[in-house]
Design an enzyme around this catalytic site. Structure first.
Site: not given
Ligand SMILES: NC(=O)C1=CN([C@@H]2O[C@H](COP(=O)(O)OP(=O)(O)OC[C@H]3O[C@@H](n4cnc5c(N)ncnc54)[C@H](OP(=O)(O)O)[C@@H]3O)[C@@H](O)[C@H]2O)C=CC1
Ligand SMILES: O=C(O)C(=O)[C@@H](O)[C@H](O)C(=O)CO
Length: 278
Positions: A47, A52, A77, A110
């Protein structure tokens, strides 16, 4: 032999792994290495997003992987500033050039950015892009039921996926019901609630102890049992493996209910009706 996660069928007939890798923050050489480790460890759903700034790293990892390209589902996205019919056509070309790939397997709007009100026009472009072959499956992210109704009414095409904020603090039961009615797969962003105190909550730690797994695995298994596809981000190969290894145990109905009862609402400033993404 089954590699990684099992798959589910999308409403367009293509298949999607039941768990993928979030890549927000995995940039540059280190990011490409982390994504490469995930693919080597069995991940087949990635993803990313233009916003990003890491499509190049993700694409490099896919191209360098010793895995058939056809077995990997690359998601990207379209950003808010590229809403519009012509803009969407240009944006996917930018994404493909960044990825160094000929096709995006799952392409999402997105954010709806309703104040701009161009998401319907953008969705029409997505339908045409799918027909062009540059994009295989099309979907959205952060859409509410009202946004979904507008794009479906305008085109007759329901998105394959809606990727939304979803974790035990925000289980999104009403939205998941709407998705089920339209055959839309729910994807969960920030499925671990960004490693907040969620992993120390009693219903999570109790289930972890009962099943001999980690709190992170309990939370990801909870998503799977809701029928949602989580995309946890980890840059660490051990945690990537741990996160993917959630298909060998099952939570009880009571455990699922106790974890869902942690609900408290959105954790971040991500109300799709007001969030303005550039
Ligand atoms: N469509 C949208 O608007 C959005 C999409 N996203 C997507 O969703 C993905 C995931 O969301 P994200 O916000 O990154 O948050 P997550 O909920 O996936 O959490 C990620 C965090 O948790 C840690 N982590 C991962 N696995 C473990 C584990 N098993 N135990 C403890 N800690 C852990 C990681 O650290 P470490 O890397 O050190 O393991 C990192 O700090 C994003 O990377 C993106 O691709 C996110 C936000 C908005
Ligand atoms: O998709 C993500 O990981 C995000 O953090 C979103 O919130 C996105 O990148 C955004 O809204 C940036 O303004």
């Amino acid at each position: 032999m089954q590699v990684g996660a099992p798959t589910i069928e999308l409403n367009d007939g293509h298949r999607l792994p039941e768990l993928g890798l979030g890549t927000y923050g995995l940039n540059g050489d280190e990011g490409a290495a982390a994504v490469g480790a995930a693919i080597a460890g069995g991940y087949r759903l990635l993803d990313t997003a233009l916003n990003y700034g890491n499509e190049d790293a993700v694409g490099r990892a896919v191209r360098d992987a010793e895995v058939d390209r056809e077995d990997i589902v690359v998601t990207s996205k379209l950003p808010g500033r590229h809403h519009g019919y012509d803009e969407a056509h240009r944006s996917v070309d930018e994404t493909l050039a960044n990825l160094g790939l000929e096709r995006v397997d799952l392409y999402l709007i997105h954010w709806p950015n309703p104040s701009v009100d161009k998401f319907v026009e953008t969705w029409k472009a997505f339908v045409d892009l799918r027909d062009s072959g540059k994009v295989r499956s099309i979907g959205v992210s952060n859409f509410t039921p009202e946004h979904l109704t507008r794009i479906i009414d305008a085109t007759g095409v329901a998105p394959a996926v809606n990727q939304v904020e979803l974790h035990p603090y925000f289980p999104q039961a009403a939205l998941r019901k709407v998705h089920a009615d339209h055959g839309i797969v729910t994807e969960s962003w920030s499925p671990l609630a960004k490693r907040s105190e969620l992993l120390t909550e009693r219903p999570v730690t109790d289930a972890a102890a009962a099943h001999g797994v980690t709190p992170g695995q309990v939370v990801l298994r909870w998503h799977v049992q809701l029928g949602a596809v989580p995309v946890p981000k980890s840059g660490d190969a051990d945690r990537q493996r741990e996160n993917l290894d959630v298909f060998g145990f099952a939570l009880t109905d009571d455990e699922v209910a106790a974890i869902s009862a942690l609900e408290r609402g959105r954790l971040w400033d991500g109300d799709p009706d007001t969030h303005e993404e550039m």
